[in-house]
Write an enzyme that holds these catalytic residues in place. Structure first.
Site, PDB file in Angstrom:
ATOM      1  CG  HIS A 151      -1.912 108.942  91.820  1.00 19.11           C
ATOM      2  ND1 HIS A 151      -0.737 109.581  91.499  1.00 19.11           N
ATOM      3  CD2 HIS A 151      -1.633 108.144  92.892  1.00 19.11           C
ATOM      4  CE1 HIS A 151       0.222 109.170  92.319  1.00 19.11           C
ATOM      5  NE2 HIS A 151      -0.292 108.308  93.178  1.00 19.11           N
ATOM      6  CG  HIS A 187       4.609 107.890  95.077  1.00 21.93           C
ATOM      7  ND1 HIS A 187       4.155 109.151  94.876  1.00 21.93           N
ATOM      8  CD2 HIS A 187       3.549 107.060  94.920  1.00 21.93           C
ATOM      9  CE1 HIS A 187       2.861 109.100  94.616  1.00 21.93           C
ATOM     10  NE2 HIS A 187       2.462 107.847  94.631  1.00 21.93           N
ATOM     11  CD  GLU A 231       4.191 102.516  94.994  1.00 23.09           C
ATOM     12  OE1 GLU A 231       4.774 103.547  94.600  1.00 23.09           O
ATOM     13  OE2 GLU A 231       3.013 102.260  94.699  1.00 23.09           O
ATOM     14  CG  ASP A 234      -1.864 104.738  95.067  1.00 26.58           C
ATOM     15  OD1 ASP A 234      -1.577 105.938  94.890  1.00 26.58           O
ATOM     16  OD2 ASP A 234      -1.045 103.831  94.879  1.00 26.58           O
ATOM     17  CG  ASP A 244      -3.269 109.890  86.306  1.00 25.46           C
ATOM     18  OD1 ASP A 244      -3.285 109.849  87.546  1.00 25.46           O
ATOM     19  OD2 ASP A 244      -2.236 109.762  85.629  1.00 25.46           O
ATOM     20  CG  HIS A 262      -1.076 108.420  98.239  1.00 21.78           C
ATOM     21  ND1 HIS A 262       0.224 108.157  98.557  1.00 21.78           N
ATOM     22  CD2 HIS A 262      -1.169 108.150  96.914  1.00 21.78           C
ATOM     23  CE1 HIS A 262       0.883 107.754  97.498  1.00 21.78           C
ATOM     24  NE2 HIS A 262       0.053 107.730  96.480  1.00 21.78           N
TER      25      HIS A 262
HETATM   26 ZN   LIG Z   1       0.519 106.962  94.615  1.00 21.94          ZN
END
Ligand SMILES: [Zn+2]
Length: 358
Positions: free
Chosen positions: A25, A207, A210, A288, A27, A23
């Protein structure tokens, strides 16, 4: 051996262990000097000198909520509107991951966020897939790319993204995710396109749990049929949910620093990863966002050890759980299980419980 020596030894073992990251990202993981360099190349005015770029894309340790954390992606996204930039940052991320001995990774990104300057979704996905293939070959990685649809966008856009990824499915792309403002935009809004993506063969995740509660996790699993949930921190808000997650062997990809940042959990000591793991859920730890959350998977594993009550055998077991839950080629994951077993053995690590399955 005194406790300090024991601790140093555990930390060294964690640093040396072969790792999996399910997991993160794209960007949220850019190198700061790369952002500054791309801004100059592309004539993008960041309004701060290059050495202060970190202030624009490093979210504070305690943000108000998930929506505030998401605002820190604006700067990296400004310089990710060309194919060459996307290819470059994907390649660089592979290099950074390999330096931590990450061997299996699934990198996710939202193609719709990269079309501001005229690229179409095919060109966007193609650029990231090219960066991935170059990076995985250069640095010996396995895994693939997960395409993210975004909750605040219309469901029709989710469908367009899912269709755009089809030519790359099995050739770089392995999964499909729903990301973004969970509290404001329930997953059921995207029910039809997500079910289509599942039927098309994507590994499915979302997701959930969260920015919203247990109901969101339940809908992701029971209505969409995801096999993995991003975070799932708040699943325990509804105790009846936990047996269902255990029975279906749903994997929770948790990211402790990010979970504290978004206020999904009040602190590392309160993080449910150890509770969930010991209850029998599949739990994995990831970063993350290396840049936005200022962390990496090694640090997340260390936090697990130092502040969340997990021991090294449990962290090792989670690594095998992550290999098992990955969306990538099964034979590659099985090979990695055998390699990891040998390497853990050489490090003197015996993974806890019966987590190793081939
Ligand atoms: Zn995430």
């Amino acid at each position: 051996m005194n406790s300090t020596e024991t601790e140093i030894s555990a930390q060294q073992i964690i640093a040396a262990m072969p790792k999996v990251e399910l997991h993160l990202h794209l960007d949220g993981c850019l190198r700061l000097p790369t952002i500054a360099e791309l801004a100059v190349q592309q004539d993008v005015n960041l309004a701060v000198p290059g050495h202060l770029v970190g202030k624009l894309c490093g979210a504070p340790v305690h943000c108000h909520d998930l929506a505030e954390v998401l605002s820190y992606f604006a700067t990296p996204l400004r310089v990710l509107q060309t194919a060459s930039a996307l290819e470059r940052v994907t390649y660089e991320l592979c290099e950074d991951l390999a330096s931590e001995n990450v061997r299996y990774v699934e990198i996710r990104f939202g193609p719709s966020l990269h079309t501001n300057d005229g690229m179409n979704l095919h060109q966007v996905i193609d650029a990231v897939v090219r960066g991935w293939h170059a990076g995985r070959e250069a640095f010996g990685l396995h895994g693939g790319i997960i395409l993210c649809a975004l909750r605040h966008m219309p469901p029709a856009e989710t469908m367009v993204v899912a269709r755009a990824g089809i030519p790359f499915l099995g050739n770089g792309v392995v999964g499909f995710d729903l990301a973004g403002d969970e509290a404001g935009f329930p997953i059921l809004l995207h029910r039809d396109p997500l079910l289509w993506a599942k039927s098309a063969g994507y590994g499915m995740t979302a997701h959930a749990g969260e920015g919203a509660g247990a109901e969101s996790v339940r809908n992701a699993v029971e209505v969409i049929g995801v096999s993995r949930v991003g975070h799932g921190v708040r699943a325990e808000d509804d105790p009846s949910l936990l047996p269902m997650l255990r029975e279906r062997a749903i994997c929770l990809d948790m990211c402790p620093t990010s979970n504290v940042q978004t206020k999904s959990v009040t602190g590392f000591e309160q993080h449910p990863a150890a509770r969930y793991y010991r209850y029998g859920l599949r739990v994995t730890l990831s970063s993350d966002n290396r840049t936005v959350a200022d962390t990496n998977v090694t640090r997340e594993l260390l936090l697990g050890y130092e502040r969340m009550g997990l021991d090294v055998p449990e962290l090792a077991a989670m690594t095998f759980m992550a290999l098992e839950a990955g969306f990538g080629e099964k034979s590659e994951r099985q090979t990695l299980v055998r390699e990891f077993r040998l390497e853990m053995d050489q490090l003197g690590v015996r993974p806890a419980s019966a987590a190793i399955r081939e």
